[in-house]
Design a protein around this motif. Structure first.
Motif, PDB file in Angstrom:
ATOM      1  N   GLY A   1      18.389 -15.182  45.083  1.00 31.06           N
ATOM      2  CA  GLY A   1      17.883 -15.006  43.661  1.00 31.06           C
ATOM      3  C   GLY A   1      18.781 -15.646  42.725  1.00 31.06           C
ATOM      4  N   VAL A   2      18.778 -15.983  42.281  1.00 30.97           N
ATOM      5  CA  VAL A   2      19.375 -17.157  40.924  1.00 30.97           C
ATOM      6  C   VAL A   2      19.764 -15.852  40.001  1.00 30.97           C
ATOM      7  N   VAL A   3      20.881 -15.873  39.047  1.00 28.32           N
ATOM      8  CA  VAL A   3      21.355 -15.061  38.338  1.00 28.32           C
ATOM      9  C   VAL A   3      21.751 -16.257  36.595  1.00 28.32           C
ATOM     10  N   LEU A   4      20.971 -16.575  35.963  1.00 33.63           N
ATOM     11  CA  LEU A   4      21.567 -17.407  34.706  1.00 33.63           C
ATOM     12  C   LEU A   4      22.341 -16.291  33.560  1.00 33.63           C
ATOM     13  N   ASN A   5      23.481 -17.075  33.239  1.00 33.90           N
ATOM     14  CA  ASN A   5      24.222 -16.978  31.972  1.00 33.90           C
ATOM     15  C   ASN A   5      24.052 -18.121  30.616  1.00 33.90           C
ATOM     16  N   LEU A   6      24.154 -17.040  29.819  1.00 31.66           N
ATOM     17  CA  LEU A   6      23.615 -17.085  28.752  1.00 31.66           C
ATOM     18  C   LEU A   6      25.123 -17.233  27.874  1.00 31.66           C
ATOM     19  N   ASN A   7      25.924 -18.811  27.241  1.00 33.83           N
ATOM     20  CA  ASN A   7      26.596 -18.570  26.251  1.00 33.83           C
ATOM     21  C   ASN A   7      26.326 -19.171  24.503  1.00 33.83           C
ATOM     22  N   SER A   8      26.472 -18.135  24.213  1.00 36.86           N
ATOM     23  CA  SER A   8      26.151 -18.920  22.542  1.00 36.86           C
ATOM     24  C   SER A   8      27.013 -18.715  22.140  1.00 36.86           C
ATOM     25  N   GLN A   9      28.111 -20.143  21.218  1.00 34.53           N
ATOM     26  CA  GLN A   9      29.780 -19.636  20.692  1.00 34.53           C
ATOM     27  C   GLN A   9      29.019 -20.324  19.269  1.00 34.53           C
ATOM     28  N   GLN A  10      29.537 -20.595  18.349  1.00 34.21           N
ATOM     29  CA  GLN A  10      29.501 -20.500  16.796  1.00 34.21           C
ATOM     30  C   GLN A  10      30.888 -21.642  16.771  1.00 34.21           C
ATOM     31  N   THR A  11      30.483 -22.633  16.454  1.00 34.41           N
ATOM     32  CA  THR A  11      31.525 -24.009  16.489  1.00 34.41           C
ATOM     33  C   THR A  11      32.378 -24.100  15.415  1.00 34.41           C
ATOM     34  N   VAL A  12      31.676 -23.553  14.098  1.00 42.69           N
ATOM     35  CA  VAL A  12      32.397 -23.751  13.283  1.00 42.69           C
ATOM     36  C   VAL A  12      32.497 -21.708  13.219  1.00 42.69           C
ATOM     37  N   ARG A  13      33.854 -20.956  12.382  1.00 41.54           N
ATOM     38  CA  ARG A  13      33.715 -19.342  12.834  1.00 41.54           C
ATOM     39  C   ARG A  13      33.660 -19.377  10.929  1.00 41.54           C
ATOM     40  N   PRO A  14      32.573 -18.751  10.710  1.00 40.42           N
ATOM     41  CA  PRO A  14      32.940 -18.394   9.245  1.00 40.42           C
ATOM     42  C   PRO A  14      33.388 -17.019   9.225  1.00 40.42           C
ATOM     43  N   THR A  15      34.389 -16.709   7.615  1.00 42.37           N
ATOM     44  CA  THR A  15      35.122 -15.927   7.322  1.00 42.37           C
ATOM     45  C   THR A  15      34.343 -14.814   6.352  1.00 42.37           C
ATOM     46  N   ASN A  16      34.711 -12.973   6.251  1.00 37.49           N
ATOM     47  CA  ASN A  16      34.312 -12.273   5.639  1.00 37.49           C
ATOM     48  C   ASN A  16      34.810 -12.361   4.583  1.00 37.49           C
ATOM     49  N   HIS A  17      35.308 -11.077   3.888  1.00 36.89           N
ATOM     50  CA  HIS A  17      35.647 -11.415   2.180  1.00 36.89           C
ATOM     51  C   HIS A  17      36.778 -10.760   2.487  1.00 36.89           C
ATOM     52  N   GLU A  18      36.911 -10.385   3.743  1.00 31.48           N
ATOM     53  CA  GLU A  18      38.896  -9.943   4.351  1.00 31.48           C
ATOM     54  C   GLU A  18      39.262 -10.923   4.477  1.00 31.48           C
ATOM     55  N   GLY A  19      38.643 -12.353   4.417  1.00 29.74           N
ATOM     56  CA  GLY A  19      39.358 -13.444   5.378  1.00 29.74           C
ATOM     57  C   GLY A  19      39.331 -13.230   6.965  1.00 29.74           C
ATOM     58  N   LYS A  20      38.665 -12.334   7.583  1.00 30.09           N
ATOM     59  CA  LYS A  20      38.796 -12.362   9.032  1.00 30.09           C
ATOM     60  C   LYS A  20      37.788 -13.037   8.555  1.00 30.09           C
ATOM     61  N   ILE A  21      37.866 -13.216  10.389  1.00 27.71           N
ATOM     62  CA  ILE A  21      36.609 -14.033  11.277  1.00 27.71           C
ATOM     63  C   ILE A  21      36.715 -13.651  11.871  1.00 27.71           C
ATOM     64  N   ILE A  22      34.476 -14.038  11.353  1.00 28.91           N
ATOM     65  CA  ILE A  22      33.476 -13.158  12.536  1.00 28.91           C
ATOM     66  C   ILE A  22      33.149 -13.807  13.354  1.00 28.91           C
ATOM     67  N   ASP A  23      33.492 -13.085  14.704  1.00 26.39           N
ATOM     68  CA  ASP A  23      32.733 -13.756  16.261  1.00 26.39           C
ATOM     69  C   ASP A  23      31.377 -13.242  16.439  1.00 26.39           C
ATOM     70  N   ASN A  24      30.597 -14.475  15.985  1.00 21.64           N
ATOM     71  CA  ASN A  24      29.345 -14.602  16.581  1.00 21.64           C
ATOM     72  C   ASN A  24      29.088 -14.726  17.571  1.00 21.64           C
ATOM     73  N   ASN A  25      29.889 -15.249  18.483  1.00 19.02           N
ATOM     74  CA  ASN A  25      29.331 -15.377  20.150  1.00 19.02           C
ATOM     75  C   ASN A  25      28.737 -14.322  21.121  1.00 19.02           C
ATOM     76  N   ILE A  26      27.442 -15.126  21.857  1.00 16.52           N
ATOM     77  CA  ILE A  26      26.520 -14.402  22.208  1.00 16.52           C
ATOM     78  C   ILE A  26      27.009 -14.518  23.838  1.00 16.52           C
ATOM     79  N   SER A  27      26.334 -13.850  24.415  1.00 21.70           N
ATOM     80  CA  SER A  27      26.577 -13.908  26.163  1.00 21.70           C
ATOM     81  C   SER A  27      25.766 -12.699  26.782  1.00 21.70           C
ATOM     82  N   LEU A  28      24.877 -13.808  27.553  1.00 19.79           N
ATOM     83  CA  LEU A  28      23.559 -12.807  28.019  1.00 19.79           C
ATOM     84  C   LEU A  28      23.792 -12.988  29.516  1.00 19.79           C
TER      85      LEU A  28
END
Length: 927
Positions: A834-861
């Motif tokens: 069998g083969v296990v495929l891992n996909l990781n998406s990482q945002q190179t520049v992370r945006p911030t929300n209205h409260e100034g917190k960094i939004i984590d848009n990373n995805i792991s599948l």
């Protein structure tokens, strides 16, 4: 070549220029459209290699559609070559996406007035049976072709019927009566009946049909007593029984009946081959009376070749534990027969009988069964060995000697107390031998196999071996000289090395070629004799024609010199420092050795980790020395009160020891990662990595016992049976055991951290670095080669650009992969299940929300797929929330039969730019 390594792909092959898949397909398409038949044929025959090089569905689908057009519009000569492509590319047929269109173009030829064209169409459709098993119009055409008056078309229909019957249950059931009528019909020619009978072997899709077919074939045997009919029918029944497994006892009895009653050799050979196949497939189902009948047939037969074939069947039968339980009993017909045959005047018969006896004895040892008169069975092996070595040398005696030595090694592996007995027997023959080079080589290999089971197994013959080396003649093969020196490496440890042994090695190096000298140095490194290895490799480094090989030899010289320094008598910290310097040079040299076709990743990481381990040892020794050079500060009482850590009372050394423990654990974890990436490594090489990881974890535990208050952890254990391990593994395990025994001997009443604890830690480091480091075989040789190739879509139109994704949409990532198997010198150690495929998406520049917190848009599948014919595919759907740039990484890992995951890679990276919604961007800007 100094590096005996296998490449996963010969990408360019036979002088063809390297090109991508689209360019290659375009070039072949031009050839197909040519007006010259020769150029068209040349283009057609190059398609199988294109499929092997780029086995992806889009390319294969397009190629087969083009070939189908050629098949439909071309002449019979071109159709023949398209048929050959379909037959050679069977494992790629299921990657055709437009199956209906492909079948339609090929099937259109079935309506031609030319019977040869219809025959080629039938054979082509038959080669595609795996992907179109239930196409009724194809079934109908095959049935209709069997009624044709043209023999070419009928034979093509028979061939297609056999292929479809193996794939389709409905077709097999519908054709059963038709085939039966044709076989029994008077109007069917005899040669066609011989072609029709093998189709019946595929009629096993249900028990009733299989029973009916078996009854039909059994009735045919007396009706058609001609030799060709009997052989074909017996083979068909054997194949049918192999698929159903239900009628194995009856089929064995039938084959034994023909073996005993029919004197024709062709029929007897067919019966013996069928018995051998059934014994290999399911020996545990054989009734005891059938085994006894088989032995009786061999006793009654006047032909020696029947006895040889019966012994081959018994060799397969005795691989089963259930048969062993029956045959090992006193008075067993098998043991009595093999006992008689082991003293036969025919060497081949005696050698096969010895194989049967050896297998029974070895299985009995493994199962811990009581063996009566085991000494008598061992005497059989010894008697055959003496008879073979004393006989006139011919092709049969060398083969029998090989079998006899293999039996001796197997017995020693199953029961180690037999080692001295066989070492004395084989060693005496080797020392006194005046035989051929091949005989000397076989004797040396057998002694090396036994010497690799336990330390000092060959010690009694060491003076004789050194004396034989000193009297070597120029006619002796280089392989035999290298094997004799390997016996010396196995017998002596680096600490026991003598001047006599060094003189013998120098004599061999002077009298052999460069490749033999390299093999000699490689053997020295594998058994921890690094001074010898450094001396040999330094002489060879300036005698190679390739820059890469020069740096490879320089790498071995630096590794060997560094390890040899660790065994010297200078100060411990100085030894570690010099070894670290040499390993640093080895790291630089191995990078210069790497090429595109041979990256040497494992070797570089192995050297890197050994360098890291020596660094950790040097850090620990320096920390231990600081107990005297850096006394506790005056404010230790305040520090203890603030940290509530009593061990801070000892000052600087406490934190240094804790840091050393973390370093050892980190190195141990890196060894484990290297272990997980070495999918193609042989088991002994993996054990080598496991032991090195255990050394690091063991030292971390020992330090924590001293530097951690109330340490309650358990000592790491090594799950390796030293009694069944090879010599290299045993030598390294002994060092681990010595380190553990020192810790257990320590007085538990002593409070840390005392000078006694520091002396213990220093002594443990001394034991580890003086213990032999045996370079694993995988460091030098790859015995199997497996790699994974990935194709990820979408891809940017121009390399380096971003893949644009509109706002509010999702990115569909399709991953296609192929498992590539290189050439193997032996059977694979492990295969890809069998083969296990891992996909990781990482945002190179992370945006911030209205409260100034960094939004984590990373995805792991993660997705697991099962390869089909070494091809797999998977799809991921990415919801890239928020605008910006994303880096998508796809990585593959393979799963073996035991469900172990191996991080072999590869990694593919995509650069994706997601366009942010205008309203969201305006809202964040206003904020």
């Amino acid at each position: 070549m100094m590096l005996n390594r296998t490449n996963s792909f010969g990408e360019s092959g036979l002088g063809e220029p390297e090109q991508d898949a689209n360019s290659a397909l375009t070039e072949l398409d031009k050839g197909l459209r040519s007006g010259r038949v020769g150029e068209q044929c040349e283009a057609i025959v190059r398609f199988p290699r294109l499929f092997e090089k780029y086995p992806f569905p889009i390319l294969i689908n397009s190629s087969f559609l083009k070939l189908a057009d050629v098949f439909r519009e071309g002449n019979n000569f071109l159709r023949l070559w398209v048929l050959r492509v379909c037959q050679q590319s069977e494992k790629h047929l299921d990657k055709i996406l437009n199956v209906d269109e492909f079948v339609r173009r090929v099937f259109s030829v079935i309506h031609s007035n030319d019977p040869v064209a219809r025959a080629l169409s039938l054979r082509t459709l038959g080669s595609m049976a795996g992907i179109i098993p239930e196409r009724q119009h194809v079934h109908h055409s095959i049935r209709r072709s069997l009624d044709s008056h043209d023999s070419v078309e009928v034979e093509a229909g028979i061939q297609a019927a056999m292929q479809f019957a193996a794939q389709s249950k409905s077709f097999a059931l519908s054709m059963c009566n038709k085939i039966s009528d044709m076989i029994q019909g008077i109007e069917t020619p005899a040669h066609m009946k011989l072609q029709l009978i093998p189709i019946l072997q595929h009629m096993h899709h249900d028990t009733s049909t299989a029973a009916m077919v078996r009854q039909l074939c059994t009735d045919l045997l007396p009706k058609y007593p001609a030799q060709e009919f009997v052989v074909t029918t017996l083979n068909t029944l054997t194949q049918l029984t192999s698929a159903t497994l239900v009628e194995i006892p009856d089929q064995v009895d039938l084959l034994l009946t023909y073996l005993a009653s029919d004197p024709r050799w062709a029929i007897q050979l067919a019966a013996l081959r069928g018995l051998h196949q059934l014994a290999t497939l399911a020996s545990q189902i054989w009734p005891e009376q059938c085994i006894n009948k088989l032995v009786q047939v061999a006793r009654d037969s006047p032909y020696q070749k029947v006895v040889l074939c019966v012994l081959d069947v018994l060799i397969e039968l005795t691989k089963s534990f259930s048969v062993c339980h029956t045959c090992i009993q006193p008075g067993s017909s098998v043991m009595d027969f093999c006992g008689e045959m082991s003293y036969s005047g025919e060497i081949r018969v005696a050698s096969k009988a010895i194989q049967v006896v050896t297998q029974l004895v070895c299985i009995s040892y493994k199962e811990k069964l009581q063996i009566v008169d085991v000494d008598g069975y061992i005497v059989m092996v010894e008697s055959l060995f003496l008879a073979v070595t004393a006989a006139n040398e011919d092709e049969f005696s060398e083969s029998a000697l090989r079998v006899c030595l293999k039996c001796a090694v197997n017995l020693c592996q199953c029961h180690r107390p037999l080692c001295p007995r066989f070492v004395h027997l084989i060693g005496s023959c080797l020392i006194e031998s005046t035989g051929t080079n091949s005989t000397n080589a076989l004797l040396c290999e057998a002694l090396g196999a036994i010497g690799g089971l336990e330390p000092r197994a060959l010690f009694m013959f060491l003076p004789d071996i050194l004396d034989k080396i000193s009297k070597l003649s120029d006619t002796m093969q280089a392989h035999s000289k290298v094997m004799l020196c390997t016996l010396v490496f196995q017998t002596l440890t680096p600490a026991q090395w003598t001047d006599e042994a060094q003189k013998a090695i120098d004599l061999v190096v002077q009298s052999t070629n460069l490749w033999a000298s390299y093999r000699l140095g490689r053997s020295a490194a594998r058994y921890g004799h690094f001074r010898v290895c450094a001396s040999i490799m330094s002489q060879l480094s300036e005698q190679v024609s390739s820059e890469n090989l020069h740096f490879w030899l320089v790498t071995l010289v630096e590794i060997s010199t560094g390890e040899a320094v660790l065994l010297s008598s200078i100060d411990l910290l100085d030894r570690l420092g010099q070894a670290i310097v040499h390993y640093s040079k080895a790291l630089a040299a191995i990078k210069a050795t790497s090429t595109v076709t041979s990256s040497l990743i494992f070797q570089a990481e192995y050297i890197q980790l050994r360098w890291e381990m020596l660094q950790a040892c040097a850090q620990l020794v320096s920390a231990c020395n600081s107990l005297c050079t850096a006394p506790p500060p005056a404010i230790t009482a305040a520090i203890v009160q603030a940290t509530r850590d009593e061990l801070q009372r000892f000052g600087h050394i406490t934190n240094q020891l804790r840091k050393s423990a973390k370093e050892f654990r980190a190195v141990g974890e890196m060894y484990w990662k290297l272990y997980q990436s070495a999918f193609d490594a042989d088991p002994i090489s993996l054990t080598n990595l496991q032991i090195l990881q255990h050394m690091c974890m063991l030292m971390a535990y020992q330090i924590e016992c001293v530097a951690q208050p109330n340490h309650q952890g358990d000592e790491p254990s090594l799950d390796i049976d030293i009694a069944t391990s090879c010599l290299e593994t045993q030598l390294m395990i002994y060092s681990c055991q010595a380190v553990s025994s020192i810790r257990r001997a320590m007085d538990p009443s002593l409070k840390p951290i005392t000078h006694h604890h520091i002396e213990v830690l220093t002594k443990q480091v001394e034991i580890l670095i003086k213990g032999p480091l045996c370079l694993p075989r995988y460091f030098f040789q790859v015995l199997q080669s497996t790699s994974v190739k990935l194709a990820v879509s979408p891809q940017p139109r121009v390399n380096g650009e971003w893949i644009s994704v509109p706002s509010g949409s999702q990115l569909a990532v399709k991953v296609e992969g192929v498992i590539v198997h290189g050439t193997t010198r032996r059977g694979p150690f492990r295969s890809v299940e069998g083969v296990v495929l891992n996909l990781n998406s990482q945002q190179t520049v992370r945006p911030t929300n209205h409260e100034g917190k960094i939004i984590d848009n990373n995805i792991s599948l993660r997705q697991s797929v099962v390869p089909h014919r070494d091809f797999f595919t998977a799809q991921f759907l990415l919801a890239l929330s928020g605008g910006g740039q994303h880096q998508v990484v796809v990585e593959a890992a393979v799963v073996d039969r035991d469900a172990n995951i191996w991080n072999t890679g590869p990694r593919t990276t995509l650069a994706v730019k997601s366009h942010e919604d205008a309203n969201a961007a305006r809202a964040r800007t206003n904020f």
